[in-house]
Design an enzyme around this catalytic site. Structure first.
Site, PDB file in Angstrom:
ATOM      1  N   ASN A  27     129.209 106.993  63.535  1.00  0.00           N
ATOM      2  CA  ASN A  27     130.013 106.412  64.869  1.00  0.00           C
ATOM      3  C   ASN A  27     128.922 106.502  65.978  1.00  0.00           C
ATOM      4  OD1 ASN A  27     132.034 105.818  66.685  1.00  0.00           O
ATOM      5  ND2 ASN A  27     133.491 106.738  65.099  1.00  0.00           N
TER       6      ASN A  27
ATOM      7  N   HIS B  79     110.131 124.767  65.691  1.00  0.00           N
ATOM      8  CA  HIS B  79     108.718 125.522  66.200  1.00  0.00           C
ATOM      9  C   HIS B  79     108.395 126.833  65.628  1.00  0.00           C
ATOM     10  CE1 HIS B  79     108.724 122.069  69.263  1.00  0.00           C
ATOM     11  NE2 HIS B  79     110.088 122.368  69.240  1.00  0.00           N
TER      12      HIS B  79
ATOM     13  N   GLY C 188     133.072 114.817  64.770  1.00  0.00           N
ATOM     14  CA  GLY C 188     132.299 114.469  65.901  1.00  0.00           C
ATOM     15  C   GLY C 188     131.520 115.983  66.665  1.00  0.00           C
TER      16      GLY C 188
ATOM     17  N   THR D 113     124.065 125.999  59.988  1.00  0.00           N
ATOM     18  CA  THR D 113     122.657 126.440  59.776  1.00  0.00           C
ATOM     19  C   THR D 113     122.113 126.902  58.450  1.00  0.00           C
ATOM     20  OG1 THR D 113     123.833 128.974  60.308  1.00  0.00           O
ATOM     21  CG2 THR D 113     123.164 127.438  62.168  1.00  0.00           C
ATOM     22  N   LYS D 114     123.130 127.130  57.565  1.00  0.00           N
ATOM     23  CA  LYS D 114     122.739 127.274  56.128  1.00  0.00           C
ATOM     24  C   LYS D 114     123.268 126.137  55.146  1.00  0.00           C
ATOM     25  CE  LYS D 114     126.400 130.386  55.263  1.00  0.00           C
ATOM     26  NZ  LYS D 114     126.794 131.871  54.766  1.00  0.00           N
TER      27      LYS D 114
ATOM     28  N   ARG E   9     131.017 128.257  58.470  1.00  0.00           N
ATOM     29  CA  ARG E   9     131.345 128.966  57.473  1.00  0.00           C
ATOM     30  C   ARG E   9     132.353 128.079  56.563  1.00  0.00           C
ATOM     31  NH1 ARG E   9     136.387 131.047  58.157  1.00  0.00           N
ATOM     32  NH2 ARG E   9     136.915 131.017  60.053  1.00  0.00           N
TER      33      ARG E   9
ATOM     34  N   LYS F 183     137.539 126.433  53.483  1.00  0.00           N
ATOM     35  CA  LYS F 183     138.728 126.121  52.249  1.00  0.00           C
ATOM     36  C   LYS F 183     137.912 125.301  51.457  1.00  0.00           C
ATOM     37  CE  LYS F 183     141.730 122.886  51.939  1.00  0.00           C
ATOM     38  NZ  LYS F 183     143.006 121.943  52.085  1.00  0.00           N
TER      39      LYS F 183
END
Length: 280
Positions: A85, A115, A142, A165-166, A180, A183
């Site tokens: 989108n 960095h 979004g 982040t993981k 996280r 479900k």
């Protein structure tokens, strides 16, 4: 003898590199020129062609709404039936690899660039990146942010506004900042292999119908010309020319006969439509 890598190769390999390298500066300049052309192009088919020329690789059915932003473009690889989108951002210092049937909501952001934490190294101009990989059937809501080094498995859904982040495995819904698992996708939510293939067919059919409607619009214009010039509906030479051209487009010869028959049926239906229009 030890291989001496260019700054571009160091960048792609996720090693420290100097972004001010002349080759990379020129590549970014070209990317900005491409972005301007792509984002200003109103014709979606021309825009798709420009994207195919700019990205490292694209599957069939790739469609990206304007505007898009990227560092280089050549490090972006998308699979079949990719849809993004408005306002997608791809910081493709390292490869961004996206599987088949993936969908992005507006303002999706994928960052491979990072960095050094050490301020001395960071201030020296050294940078590096980590690749991002998304499996098949991934859906980003979004304003999702994917940070460097993340891999998402097949069928992962990322809730709107999440910061990932993981890495996460197949078949889960994730959300939050940092994201996280909300479900697992199982039972009624898990699609069988047959259902997955049928969903691909449904998605392709939607695109095909849109193209057929555009084709019929052109057919109507042809009818108007034939009316004005008193020309016959049937043009055998043109029909054979079209079929020959279609055959040249087919890459997998196993599909050639079926596609030829499909187009013959399409042209037969088109002729009937033209006859009905001329009789009115």
């Amino acid at each position: 003898m030890e291989e001496i890598k260019t700054e571009r190769q160091k960048m792609i390999d996720g090693e420290l590199y100097f972004a001010a390298d002349p080759e990379l500066v020129a590549a970014r300049k070209f990317a900005r020129e491409q972005m301007k052309v792509i984002n200003q192009e109103e014709d979606r088919y021309i825009r798709r062609q420009l994207i195919e020329e700019t990205f490292g690789s694209t599957g069939t059915g790739c469609y990206i709404e304007p505007s898009i932003s990227f560092d280089y473009g050549f490090n972006i690889h998308v699979g079949k039936n990719f849809y993004a989108n408005f306002n997608s951002i791809f910081l493709d210092i390292c490869p961004i690899t996206i599987g088949d049937n993936c969908m992005f909501g507006p303002n999706a952001q994928l960052y491979t660039a990072t960095h050094p934490l050490n301020p001395v190294k960071r201030n020296s101009g050294l940078e590096y990146g980590k690749p991002i990989t998304l499996g098949d059937n991934v859906w980003l809501g979004g304003n999702v942010v994917i940070t460097p080094g993340v891999t998402l498995g097949d069928n992962v859904v990322v809730a709107a506004g999440s910061v990932v982040t993981k890495s996460f495995p197949d078949n889960c819904v994730i959300g939050g900042n940092p994201a996280r698992v909300i479900k697992e996708i199982e039972g009624d939510d898990a699609r069988s292999p047959l259902e997955m293939q049928r969903q691909k067919i449904d998605h392709l059919d939607q695109q095909i119908v849109a193209l057929l409607e555009e084709r019929m619009t052109v057919v109507e214009a042809i009818v108007a010309v034939k009316k004005e010039e008193s020309k016959a509906i049937l043009d055998t030479s043109r029909e054979q020319e079209v079929l020959k051209k279609i055959a040249s487009f087919v890459e997998n010869n196993r599909y050639n006969e079926a596609i030829q028959e499909t187009y013959q049926g399409l042209m037969d239906a088109s002729k009937r439509f033209q006859e009905e229009q001329l009789d009115e």
